[in-house]
Design an enzyme around this catalytic site. Structure first.
Site, short mmCIF file in Angstrom:
data_model
loop_
_atom_site.label_atom_id
_atom_site.label_comp_id
_atom_site.label_asym_id
_atom_site.label_seq_id
_atom_site.Cartn_x
_atom_site.Cartn_y
_atom_site.Cartn_z
CG ASP A 153 -28.75 -6.11 -33.91
OD1 ASP A 153 -27.72 -5.41 -33.96
OD2 ASP A 153 -29.12 -6.80 -34.88
C1 BGC Z 1 -26.37 -6.00 -36.92
C2 BGC Z 1 -25.55 -6.80 -35.94
C3 BGC Z 1 -24.22 -6.10 -35.72
C4 BGC Z 1 -24.49 -4.70 -35.22
C5 BGC Z 1 -23.23 -3.90 -34.93
C6 BGC Z 1 -26.47 -4.54 -36.54
O1 BGC Z 1 -26.99 -3.79 -37.60
O2 BGC Z 1 -27.66 -6.58 -37.04
O3 BGC Z 1 -25.35 -8.10 -36.44
O4 BGC Z 1 -23.44 -6.84 -34.85
O5 BGC Z 1 -25.23 -3.99 -36.20
O6 BGC Z 1 -22.61 -3.53 -36.11
#
Ligand code: BGC
Length: 825
Positions: free
Chosen positions: A227
C-alpha cells in the site's frame, strides 16, 4: 510466458532487476528500455477507475462511478457484479492503465470502520463470492486486479501502525476467505498488502502472510504490491515476500536493497522471484504486445451508465414498509415534500483514495423532479444542514477582477514558497478544492516542489447575514475579506493528517448585493514533511433559524413526505473512522418532526455502514436504504420509490439497535497500538445469533413489493459420508402481483461440535427473478467445505461427522425451511 520471462531475467543486470521493484512515481513502475520492458501504470479503484491524468497528475480523469463495494454487495448478484468488473476493466484499460487497485475485500468488523463502504460485507461467504465475480470480470479485459488490503485492515483508527491481534481460527474462517478465493479461484494477478501490523508484524514485512500463506499455501504466483508508503524496512520486507514498493521513488527498495543483495543479506533468487512476478503481470495484461495508452478521448460509455443504474437499482434495500406506503401511487399522490440534507446533493460514495470523479451524478431531488414532471408537485426543504466542513465556495458569488464578468478568482502561481517575483502562471480558478500529489506541484510551477498561490477577487454577498468561511490546508493557508483575516492556519503546525485536515473557520457579516474584496494565500508547510499538499475553501451562507419548522410545514401540506438523510464523505472515509453510529446532528430530530406532521413519511438513508435508527424508526412507516449507490443513485431511488423498480437488495451487514450491541464494542478501536479481535469468529450476525441479541435489521434482510413462498425443501442424501456431495433444492413462488427478485440464502448449522461454532453461517445464495405467480426450483450443491471449520490444533480445516441443519430463508433471521443431513466418517 515463463520461458520469455526466464529469457528476460537472464539478460538483466542486478541493478536493472532492482530498479523494477519500486514505482518511479505515484502511479508508474520503472521501465528497462534496453530490454524493451515498459513502465506500467496503476489506477485506484475499487468502484471506478480513478486515474490521474498523464499530462497533469494533479487532475483526475472522469470515470463511471459504480455503486461502492457495500452497495454492490447488497445486490447479492454475482452475474451483475461480474459485468461491473468487465466495465471497470474496460475503463481502466481505456485510461492507459494495466492495474486497477481493487477490489477491497476486507471484512466489516466494526460499524464505525471508515472504509466499510469500499468493501463488501461482514460475512466471508458473501465477500468471497463477490470477490471472485469482480476479479474474473476485471481480469477478462486483460487488466490486473490488486486485491486489497492484505490483511486484517478493518479499521482506519491508527491504520498505519496498529497491530490487529487476532486468532488463527478467526483469520482462517472470517478474514482470509475473500483473499484466498480471489487468488485460488479467480486467479488474481496482484495483491496489495495493508498498512497495519498483523499480530505485531507489519503486513509489508510479514513472512507468514506473504510467503508462507499467500505464495506458499495458496500458490499465488502474482505480484505483492505495498500500500502507498506502507513499507518500513528493506531486508525484512524483501525477505518476507513484498515484491513492489509503491509509490516511487523508493524509500527502501533502492540502492539499499542493491547493497543488501551484494552483501548477501538478500539472496539473488529472492530478487529474481520478485521480478518474475512483475513480468508475469505484464505478460498477463499484454504490456509486451500492446501499447497501452490513453485510448483517444476517455469515453463516457452509455452502456456503463446503464450498468451503473442497474447495479444501483439492485443495491437498494427496502428496510421497512408498513401499510404498503411504498411504492408511491402516481394516480393518487399530488404533492410530495422532499426534505433533508441528502435530497438535493448526490451522495454517491465515501471519501479517500476511492473517490471517483464521475462524468455526472444525479441527486434524488433532481431525479424525482424529472420522473414526476408537472404531474406531481414537489416541495423541497433542507430541514437541517449536515455538513461538518463549510460547503464548497460557490463560484457564482465570485468575480475574478473589478469590472470583469468572469466568475471565480484570479490565481497567481509562484514557483517559490514566498510569492516572490513574477508568477509562473496567472489564471482564473473556479473550484477551490486542490490536492497536489506528493512530488508534483501544480504543473504550471514546474522547476521544483516549492510553490505558493494567491487568489484574489470580489465576493458578492447573495444575502444579508453572517457568512461562515472555512479553510483546510495541508500546508499554510489564510483567507482575508476586505483585508481582515477571517480564517487560516498560517505558520501553524496543523494539517499534516492524511485525508482529514482540520478546518479553520471564521464569520463575516455581509449585506446582500454588496461587494467585498477576498484574498486567499497558500504555501507549503515548513514543519512537516508529509508529502500531500492541499487546500480547500468553503463558505456557508447565512442560515434561517426555522429550517425545522419549514420542513414540518411542507410535510403537513403534502400527501407524502420523504426525508433524505445519511452520511457523507465527511463521516465515512479512508483515513479515519466514525466517532459514533449516529446520524449527523439534527437529522433524527428532523425525521421525528416530519413524521409528526405527516403519517406517510418515508426515510431514505444514504450510507456505507449502519446508522442508529432506534430514536425514530417506530415513528415512520417506511425506510429505504440507498447505501452509497454511485452516480446513478438518484435515479435508482426515484424508480424504487415509485415502484418502477421492485427493490431486491439485501443487507450485507447486521444493523444493530445500538452501537453498544455490536460484537467489537469493548475491543474497538484498541489501545497501546494494538486492537484485540476478542470476538474471534463471532463477527457480525454470528455474534448477534450466538448472544441472542436482537438486531434492528438482520444480515440478509430486505423487503420487496411482492411476496415469496418457500416450499418443498429437499436435501439428498439425508445421510451421507464426509466428502460426499449433497444436493439441495427448494421451490420459490412469487405470491404477489408484481415481478420481483429474491435472494435465496442457505445457512448451515453444525448441531454438535467439539469446538464452538456460530449458530448458523451463510454457505450459499442465489438471486432469482420471478414473474407474478411463477415458481422456480433453486438448487445448490454442497461439498465438504460448507461443513468444515478450521481446527488450530490440527492446523487444518476439518469436518466432524454428525448432524448438520440446512436452513434456507430470506434473511439470516427469516429461515423458511430446514432439513437435517447426517454425515458419517
Ligand atoms: C490506500 C489504497 C490506495 C492507495 C493509492 C492508499 O492510501 O490505502 O487503497 O489504493 O492509497 O491511492
Amino acid at each position: 510466458m515463463e520461458e520469455r520471462i526466464a529469457a528476460l531475467l537472464c539478460k538483466m543486470t542486478l541493478e536493472e532487476k532492482i530498479s523494477l521493484l519500486a514505482g518511479v512515481d505515484n502511479w508508474h513502475t520503472r521501465p528497462v528500455k534496453r530490454l524493451g520492458i515498459p513502465a506500467i501504470k496503476v489506477t485506484d479503484g475499487p468502484h471506478g477507475a480513478r486515474t490521474a491524468d498523464e499530462s497533469n497528475p494533479n487532475e483526475t480523469l472522469p470515470a463511471t462511478c459504480f455503486p461502492t463495494g457495500v452497495a454492490l454487495a447488497a445486490t447479492w448478484n454475482t452475474d451483475l457484479i461480474k459485468k461491473v468488473g468487465v466495465a471497470l476493466g474496460k475503463e481502466t484499460r481505456a485510461r492507459g492503465c494495466s492495474v486497477l487497485l481493487g477490489p477491497c475485500v476486507n471484512i466489516h468488523r466494526s460499524p464505525l470502520g471508515g472504509r466499510n463502504f469500499e468493501s463488501y460485507s461482514e460475512d466471508p461467504c458473501l465477500s468471497s463470492r463477490l470477490a471472485v465475480a469482480i476479479v474474473s470480470g476485471i481480469q477478462s479485459r486483460k487488466v490486473s486486479v490488486c486485491v486489497k488490503h492484505f490483511a486484517l485492515n478493518n479499521q482506519e483508527y491508527q491504520r498505519m501502525t496498529i497491530s490487529s491481534d487476532v486468532s488463527e481460527r478467526a483469520m482462517r474462517e472470517i478474514y482470509f476467505p475473500s483473499f484466498a478465493k480471489a487468488v485460488k479461484e479467480a486467479g488474481a494477478w496482484a495483491v496489495m498488502c495493508s498498512y497495519n501490523r498483523v499480530n505485531g508484524v507489519y503486513a509489508s514485512a510479514n513472512r507468514r502472510l506473504l510467503t508462507d500463506l499467500l505464495k506458499g499455501e495458496w500458490g499465488f504466483e502474482g505480484l505483492v504490491m505495498s500500500d502507498w508508503f506502507a513499507v518500513h524496512s528493506t531486508v525484512p520486507a524483501a525477505k518476507a515476500g513484498l515484491d513492489l514498493e509503491m509509490p516511487g521513488p523508493a524509500l527502501y527498495f533502492n540502492e539499499t536493497l542493491l547493497e543488501a543483495v551484494k552483501q548477501g543479506q538478500v539472496p539473488v533468487d529472492i530478487i529474481d522471484d520478485k521480478v518474475r512476478r512483475l513480468l508475469r503481470l505484464m505478460f498477463n495484461t499484454g504490456a509486451f504486445e500492446e501499447d497501452i495508452k490513453v485510448a483517444g478521448a476517455v469515453k463516457d460509455f452509455p452502456a456503463h451508465r446503464r450498468l451503473a443504474r442497474a447495479a444501483a437499482e439492485e443495491a437498494i434495500v427496502l428496510l421497512k414498509n408498513e401499510r404498503n406506503v411504498l411504492p408511491l401511487d402516481r394516480k393518487s399522490v399530488r404533492t410530495i415534500a422532499v426534505i433533508g440534507p441528502q435530497a438535493a446533493v448526490a451522495g454517491i460514495q465515501g471519501g479517500g483514495s476511492a473517490e471517483v470523479r464521475p462524468y455526472y451524478k444525479v441527486s434524488p431531488l433532481a431525479a424525482l423532479q424529472k420522473l414526476c414532471g408537472d404531474k406531481v408537485k414537489i416541495i423541497y426543504e433542507l430541514g437541517c444542514p449536515s455538513n461538518i466542513y463549510t460547503l464548497p465556495l460557490d463560484p457564482a458569488c465570485l468575480i475574478s477582477a473589478k469590472g470583469s464578468k468572469k466568475p471565480g478568482l484570479t490565481a497567481a502561481y509562484y514557483g517559490n514558497s514566498d510569492f516572490v517575483g513574477k508568477p509562473a502562471l496567472t489564471r482564473v480558478d473556479t473550484d477551490f478544492d486542490f490536492r497536489w500529489t506528493p512530488d508534483a506541484p501544480p504543473v504550471e510551477c514546474s522547476g521544483g516542489t516549492d510553490f505558493s498561490v494567491r487568489w484574489q477577487g470580489i465576493f458578492k454577498a447573495p444575502e444579508t447575514g453572517l457568512f461562515r468561511f472555512g479553510l483546510a490546508a495541508n500546508g499554510w493557508g489564510r483567507l482575508y475579506i476586505d483585508d481582515t483575516l477571517v480564517c487560516g492556519n498560517w505558520g501553524e503546525r496543523r494539517g499534516g493528517a492524511d485525508f482529514h485536515v482540520t478546518e479553520s473557520t471564521g464569520e463575516y457579516a455581509m449585506k446582500s448585493g454588496r461587494s467585498y474584496a477576498i484574498k486567499i494565500e497558500f504555501r507549503k508547510n515548513d514543519f512537516e514533511q508529509f508529502p500531500r499538499r492541499s487546500i480547500r475553501i468553503g463558505c456557508d451562507l447565512p442560515r434561517p433559524d426555522d429550517l425545522l419548522e419549514r420542513a414540518a410545514k411542507a410535510a403537513a401540506g403534502a400527501d407524502v413526505a420523504i426525508v433524505f438523510t445519511g452520511l457523507t464523505e465527511e463521516y465515512e472515509s479512508e483515513g479515519f473512522d466514525r466517532k459514533n453510529m449516529d446520524l449527523p446532528p439534527g437529522q433524527s430530530a428532523l425525521i421525528r418532526a416530519v413524521a409528526k406532521a405527516n403519517p406517510n413519511t418515508v426515510v431514505v438513508l444514504n450510507n456505507g455502514a449502519p446508522v442508529t435508527m432506534a430514536d425514530w424508526i417506530d415513528d415512520v412507516p417506511a425506510v429505504v436504504d440507498a447505501l452509497f449507490p454511485g452516480q446513478e443513485g438518484g435515479n435508482a431511488v426515484a424508480a424504487v420509490l415509485f415502484g418502477d423498480v421492485n427493490p431486491s437488495g439485501k443487507l450485507p451487514d447486521t444493523y444493530p439497535r445500538r452501537l453498544e450491541d455490536n460484537p467489537v464494542f469493548i475491543n474497538y478501536p484498541g489501545e497501546s497500538g494494538k486492537v484485540l479481535y476478542g470476538e474471534g469468529i463471532y463477527v457480525g450476525y454470528r455474534y448477534y445469533d450466538a448472544k441472542k441479541v436482537e438486531p434492528l435489521f438482520p444480515f440478509g434482510h430486505g423487503l420487496s413489493y411482492t411476496g415469496f413462498k418457500y416450499g418443498n425443501l429437499k436435501v439428498s442424501p439425508a445421510k451421507a459420508k464426509v466428502g460426499q456431495k449433497i444436493a439441495v433444492s427448494i421451490d420459490i413462488t412469487n405470491t404477489g402481483q408484481t415481478a420481483g427478485k429474491e435472494v435465496v440464502q442457505l445457512y448451515v448449522s453444525d448441531v454438535v461440535c467439539r469446538l464452538a461454532r456460530p449458530p448458523r453461517e451463510l454457505k450459499a445464495f442465489k438471486k432469482i427473478r420471478l414473474a407474478s405467480g411463477a415458481t422456480q426450483t433453486v438448487t445448490f450443491t454442497l461439498d465438504d467445505e460448507v461443513f468444515s471449520f478450521y481446527d488450530p490444533a490440527l492446523k487444518d480445516w476439518t469436518v466432524e461427522p454428525g448432524d448438520f441443519e440446512i436452513l434456507v430463508g430470506s434473511s439470516s433471521r427469516d429461515i423458511r425451511a430446514k432439513k437435517t443431513v447426517s454425515l458419517d466418517a
